[in-house]
Design an enzyme around this catalytic site. Structure first.
Site, PDB file in Angstrom:
ATOM      1  N   GLY A   9      38.876 -51.870  14.249  1.00 20.49           N
ATOM      2  CA  GLY A   9      39.068 -53.331  14.340  1.00 20.49           C
ATOM      3  C   GLY A   9      40.019 -53.719  15.458  1.00 20.49           C
ATOM      4  NE  ARG A  13      45.100 -62.612  10.778  1.00 21.38           N
ATOM      5  CZ  ARG A  13      45.599 -62.553   9.542  1.00 21.38           C
ATOM      6  NH1 ARG A  13      46.639 -63.269   9.201  1.00 21.38           N
ATOM      7  NH2 ARG A  13      45.053 -61.759   8.648  1.00 21.38           N
ATOM      8  N   GLY A  78      31.124 -54.603  10.991  1.00 13.66           N
ATOM      9  CA  GLY A  78      31.497 -54.653   9.582  1.00 13.66           C
ATOM     10  C   GLY A  78      31.928 -53.300   9.044  1.00 13.66           C
ATOM     11  CE1 TYR A 367      62.833 -32.897  36.664  1.00 12.71           C
ATOM     12  CE2 TYR A 367      64.153 -34.861  37.057  1.00 12.71           C
ATOM     13  CZ  TYR A 367      62.929 -34.218  37.080  1.00 12.71           C
ATOM     14  OH  TYR A 367      61.814 -34.897  37.488  1.00 12.71           O
ATOM     15  CB  SER A 385      87.291 -30.042  30.075  1.00 12.90           C
ATOM     16  OG  SER A 385      87.731 -29.921  28.750  1.00 12.90           O
TER      17      SER A 385
HETATM   18  C1  UD1 Z   1      37.889 -55.946   3.699  1.00 16.24           C
HETATM   19  C2  UD1 Z   1      36.944 -55.954   2.495  1.00 16.24           C
HETATM   20  C3  UD1 Z   1      37.519 -56.837   1.389  1.00 16.24           C
HETATM   21  C4  UD1 Z   1      38.896 -56.368   1.011  1.00 16.24           C
HETATM   22  C5  UD1 Z   1      39.799 -56.295   2.246  1.00 16.24           C
HETATM   23  C6  UD1 Z   1      41.112 -55.643   1.901  1.00 16.24           C
HETATM   24  C7  UD1 Z   1      34.687 -55.660   3.355  1.00 16.24           C
HETATM   25  C8  UD1 Z   1      33.407 -56.333   3.728  1.00 16.24           C
HETATM   26  N1  UD1 Z   1      35.661 -56.455   2.911  1.00 16.24           N
HETATM   27  O1  UD1 Z   1      37.916 -57.274   4.208  1.00 16.24           O
HETATM   28  O2  UD1 Z   1      36.679 -56.806   0.242  1.00 16.24           O
HETATM   29  O3  UD1 Z   1      39.463 -57.207   0.032  1.00 16.24           O
HETATM   30  O4  UD1 Z   1      39.178 -55.515   3.275  1.00 16.24           O
HETATM   31  O5  UD1 Z   1      41.973 -55.710   3.002  1.00 16.24           O
HETATM   32  O6  UD1 Z   1      34.790 -54.445   3.447  1.00 16.24           O
HETATM   33  N2  UD1 Z   1      36.938 -52.179  10.530  1.00 16.24           N
HETATM   34  C9  UD1 Z   1      36.278 -51.360  11.409  1.00 16.24           C
HETATM   35  N3  UD1 Z   1      35.084 -51.763  11.914  1.00 16.24           N
HETATM   36  C10 UD1 Z   1      34.498 -52.932  11.561  1.00 16.24           C
HETATM   37  C11 UD1 Z   1      35.179 -53.768  10.647  1.00 16.24           C
HETATM   38  C12 UD1 Z   1      36.394 -53.358  10.148  1.00 16.24           C
HETATM   39  O7  UD1 Z   1      36.774 -50.279  11.757  1.00 16.24           O
HETATM   40  O8  UD1 Z   1      33.390 -53.198  12.055  1.00 16.24           O
HETATM   41  C13 UD1 Z   1      38.235 -51.747   9.988  1.00 16.24           C
HETATM   42  C14 UD1 Z   1      39.378 -52.635  10.435  1.00 16.24           C
HETATM   43  O9  UD1 Z   1      39.980 -52.125  11.593  1.00 16.24           O
HETATM   44  C15 UD1 Z   1      40.305 -52.583   9.252  1.00 16.24           C
HETATM   45  C16 UD1 Z   1      39.385 -52.352   8.068  1.00 16.24           C
HETATM   46  O10 UD1 Z   1      38.182 -51.849   8.587  1.00 16.24           O
HETATM   47  O11 UD1 Z   1      41.192 -51.478   9.311  1.00 16.24           O
HETATM   48  C17 UD1 Z   1      39.134 -53.618   7.268  1.00 16.24           C
HETATM   49  O12 UD1 Z   1      38.534 -54.570   8.087  1.00 16.24           O
HETATM   50  P1  UD1 Z   1      38.876 -56.118   7.966  1.00 16.24           P
HETATM   51  O13 UD1 Z   1      38.070 -56.856   8.952  1.00 16.24           O
HETATM   52  O14 UD1 Z   1      40.341 -56.299   7.941  1.00 16.24           O
HETATM   53  O15 UD1 Z   1      38.267 -56.410   6.510  1.00 16.24           O
HETATM   54  P2  UD1 Z   1      38.534 -57.669   5.652  1.00 16.24           P
HETATM   55  O16 UD1 Z   1      37.709 -58.781   6.157  1.00 16.24           O
HETATM   56  O17 UD1 Z   1      39.984 -57.886   5.523  1.00 16.24           O
END
Ligand code: UD1
Ligand code: CA
Length: 446
Positions: A9, A13, A78, A367, A385
């Site tokens: 991800g 933020r 996702g 060095y 010293s």
């Molecule tokens: C996800 C869960 C949600 C849960 C929440 C807890 C899903 C659909 N939703 O939501 O139910 O309550 O976490 O924090 O799973 N990531 C990837 N690749 C992607 C998308 C995400 O590696 O394509 C990684 C992100 O870097 C992160 C983690 O997965 O570390 C969670 O992703 P994030 O987008 O924060 O999920 P949420 O929408 O918060």
């Protein structure tokens, strides 16, 4: 058991050029916390799914967990899509896969063990928690201990939004089953993403079972902003200080001491106020770390006293009962048992023998501008010293160097080395010189 750690991800933020998994908490990257918790399960495989800042994240993973496998998710479609990127790496793997997030650092190893145990009775185990403010979290729709499905906040009905039992994101299942089910996940939802959270419902449609186990909300805390990271650091330090006190470490002002994830301090060691531990520090029982010292990548043996105002850098190994005093820096150096480096010195790329005394202001000139060289000082030696030890150089056992010496040649055992200009005294010259200077100044005024 295989770990699948999601780290692709963007972490928008965080408002940072640095990929989120590499922001530090407790002196180590966030992803190191996930790896450390997962390590308790003794995973035979670790797959890290990278995407944003992949190269930097992969380099850090190679360093933290050399046997981990990184796979790229080029488009973040996702969490379900992310986990599916691990399918090839887990091809033929027989066992469970546990999905963890790189940005969820407080999951305890015990919680993972509980999830693993719950797998005995259920095909899919999700980690949930009771949310004080359920907000954007996915909601767990439970019927007794059966997890019927997970609904994302964006897709939930008002009735579902009222549910406060939420999804942490962690999920465990047989690896092959997980990948097979993930291939059936679609993206027809409010976000247009492939949700990992679709698995419980899909599993049940096939007659498989799903459940959730709950942990305290604090464990599931995710890091999404710098404010959350700072709050997490405070929580981490509070936990680590409490843990240290519990194991018998003496601290007068624990709230001023900062630890790293892997700091290890023995019982009855004493840590004075305002001490900072970077990663990879071990301090044995009964050692004393005095105020305002900074330690990283070093080992302090029993009975040693460090500081106040000392700096131990990576590769410093301080022997039993040794002394490292104020404004002394030690790097890649072994300080022998009972040896003393008490004031204003730099000891780098060196070995200082047992019982040797290193005088104030001594510097190992390690060095040359291009390469680093070693200094070896034997046992029971006395370094006067302000000695400059120009490496590579060796000073033998029980040898001495005269203060102010620049030592460029090896000093044999038991020898005294004088490496400075010989002193000359000119009788009365100081007084005559001063009188002449004063006369010149008076002449200028007139
Ligand atoms: C996800 C869960 C949600 C849960 C929440 C807890 C899903 C659909 N939703 O939501 O139910 O309550 O976490 O924090 O799973 N990531 C990837 N690749 C992607 C998308 C995400 O590696 O394509 C990684 C992100 O870097 C992160 C983690 O997965 O570390 C969670 O992703 P994030 O987008 O924060 O999920 P949420 O929408 O918060
Ligand atoms: Ca999140």
């Amino acid at each position: 058991m295989a770990l699948v750690i999601l780290a692709a991800g963007q972490g928008t933020r965080m408002n940072s050029d640095r990929p989120k998994p590499l922001h530090t908490l407790g002196g180590v990257p966030l992803i190191a916390h996930a790896l450390a918790a997962g390590a308790a399960l003794e995973p035979s495989r670790i797959v890290v799914v990278t995407g944003h800042g992949a190269e930097a994240v992969e380099a850090a993973v190679a360093d933290l967990a050399p046997f981990a496998n990184c796979v790229r998710q080029t488009e973040q479609l996702g969490t379900g899509h992310a986990v599916l990127q691990a399918a090839e790496a887990l091809e033929g793997f027989e066992g469970d896969a546990l999905v963890l997030y790189a940005d969820t650092p407080f999951i305890r190893a015990e919680t993972l063990t509980t999830m693993q145990a719950a797998r005995a009775a259920h095909d899919i185990v999700v980690l949930g928690f009771e949310a004080a403010d359920p907000g954007r979290y996915g909601r767990l729709i439970l019927q007794g201990d059966r997890l019927e499905r997970i609904v994302e906040a964006k897709d939930a009905t008002p009735g579902e939004l009222a549910v406060t039992t939420c999804n942490s994101g962690l999920l465990a299942a047989d690896a092959a089953t997980m990948m097979r089910l993930l291939r059936a996940v679609g993206n027809d939802n409010a976000s247009g993403e492939y949700y990992l959270t679709d698995l419980p419902a899909l599993a049940q449609a096939e007659g498989l079972s799903a459940t959730a186990i709950l942990c305290p909300e604090a464990e599931t805390l995710g890091i999404n902003s710098r404010a959350e990271l700072a709050a997490a650091e405070a929580a981490f330090q509070a936990m680590k200080r409490a843990e240290m006190i519990e194991t018998g470490v003496a601290m007068q002002a624990p709230e001023t001491v900062f630890f790293a994830l892997d700091t290890w301090v023995g019982r009855d060691a004493e840590i004075e106020p305002n001490v900072v531990f970077g990663p990879e520090v071990t301090v044995e029982s009964g050692a004393r770390i005095r105020a305002f010292s900074h330690l990283e990548g070093c080992h302090v043996s029993a009975g040693a006293v460090i500081g106040p105002y000392a700096r131990l850098r990576p590769g410093a190994k301080i022997g039993n009962d040794a002394r490292i005093g104020n404004f002394v820096e030690v790097k890649s150096a072994e300080i022998g048992e009972g040896a003393k480096v008490n004031h204003l010195s730099y000891i780098g790329d060196a070995e200082i023998g047992e019982g040797t005394n290193v005088g104030a202001g001594t510097v190992t000139c390690n060095y040359d501008g291009v390469m680093k060289h070693r200094t070896i000082v034997g046992r029971g030696a006395f370094i006067g010293s302000d000695t400059m030890l120009v490496a590579p150089v060796t000073v033998g056992d029980r040898a001495m160097t005269a203060s102010g010496s620049v030592i460029t040649e090896d000093v044999p055992e038991g020898a005294l080395a004088l490496g400075r200009a010989k002193q000359v005294n000119k009788p009365g010259l100081a007084v005559r010189l001063m009188e002449r200077l004063r006369a010149i100044k008076a002449g200028r005024k007139g």
